[in-house]
Design a protein around this motif. Sequence first.
Motif, mmCIF file in Angstrom:
data_model
loop_
_atom_site.group_PDB
_atom_site.id
_atom_site.type_symbol
_atom_site.label_atom_id
_atom_site.label_comp_id
_atom_site.label_asym_id
_atom_site.label_seq_id
_atom_site.Cartn_x
_atom_site.Cartn_y
_atom_site.Cartn_z
ATOM 1 N N UNK A 111 0.839 -1.199 0.000
ATOM 2 C CA UNK A 111 0.000 0.000 0.000
ATOM 3 C C UNK A 111 0.872 1.246 0.000
ATOM 4 N N UNK A 112 0.557 2.177 -0.881
ATOM 5 C CA UNK A 112 1.192 3.501 -0.880
ATOM 6 C C UNK A 112 0.112 4.532 -0.589
ATOM 7 N N UNK A 113 0.398 5.429 0.350
ATOM 8 C CA UNK A 113 -0.593 6.424 0.757
ATOM 9 C C UNK A 113 -0.147 7.816 0.327
ATOM 10 N N UNK A 114 -0.792 8.358 -0.663
ATOM 11 C CA UNK A 114 -0.541 9.737 -1.099
ATOM 12 C C UNK A 114 -1.651 10.177 -2.044
ATOM 13 N N UNK A 115 -1.834 11.462 -2.148
ATOM 14 C CA UNK A 115 -2.807 12.027 -3.079
ATOM 15 C C UNK A 115 -2.046 12.634 -4.246
ATOM 16 N N UNK A 116 -2.673 12.648 -5.396
ATOM 17 C CA UNK A 116 -2.049 13.177 -6.606
ATOM 18 C C UNK A 116 -2.850 14.381 -7.074
#
Length: 396
Positions: free
Chosen positions: A181-186
């Motif tokens: 899982x990678x947690x970030x907004x684009x």
Amino acid sequence: MLMKKILFISHDANRAGGQIVLLQLLRQLKQHNLPMHLLLCSDGPLEEEFRSLVSTTRLPRLGDVHFNPLVEKLLSLLSLDNWAKQKVLKRRWRRFKELFTAQDFGLIFANTIGAAAAYRQLDFISAPTVLFAHELEMSIKKYSDPQDMAYLMSRTNHLIVVSRAVAAYFQKTYSYPENQISTFQIIDTPLILKNIAEAKKVNIRRKMGLPAEAVLIGGCGHAEWRKGNDIFMMVAQQVITHFGNKPVYFVWVGMPVESELYEVQRFDAERMGLSERIIHVGLTSEVFHYLSQFDVFALTSREDPYPLVVLEAALAEKPIVCFEKAGGAPELVEEDAGFVVSYLDSVAMSNRIIELVENDALRLKMGQNAKRKVLERHPTDESVEKVVHIIQGLCE
């Protein structure tokens, strides 16, 4: 070694957060010269913008099969209309499979869980999968089938989520491995800041026929139960009543004027005696004209993973008031970019909005903090590089 083409899936092309984020991402990835193709499962006002960026195919659907009116009438009289459309659809699916098999995709990038049904229909494509999840419990229940979700999750090689709240949900519900899982907004921050600067040139108070000194409390989004439009109305009543004759207005942007909810909300506003103080703006491409000139942004959502509109409001230096346990917004707001109040506590939300309206210095400072935090936590180039790294790692 040349990279194989990446297949992106979008459930539609409506002007909503997940679709806008995908549009911005494709724009950024195009600069990296990645070979891409987009599968649109349905139409929407953003379709032409998608097509101007990448080659695009529409998923074959029965609702898109049409004959000329005379043929339609004849088939209907013979009770053959559904049979004929099914034959056409079957032929289109055969051609669709031939074309997509020939493209030899190296990776599937499913944008939102709304793509789950279409993904399951692509079982003839063998490729690693990235899911970019923008949803939490109620949205997943509403917009996907459990079997489609189970199929998608069992084949997802990497999960990108927009907030810690979403990550925790997928770990708990689907037992998805934390290390995948990678947690970030684009977000395309430069574009958003440009849109905000341009929008501020429009005097939205004058355009709406409001006093120059009007205080605007804003909400935004496709109106539905999840967005808490009913709570927005209750908060509006409490805040406006508190200020009496002070020109305080509540403005919701993005509610279709032909919808039943619009009629219900206007009915309520009239019974409250606030039909001139509570304003509903329909679906519009001029969201930033309003967002950039709100004084406070009220996120009344019961559930919102990490809405794009909150990041846009923050970049416009607007303090945000939201509910705890309602998604990812509290992760940004914390104690210095607005206020986080108890879940569905409309009185607490009203009191915090009143506090911000009455304290110019606090409102200004919290708005500045909101912008700073978005710039620090969501740098566009860094987020795009993370996506590229994930894609390249799975395509090797």
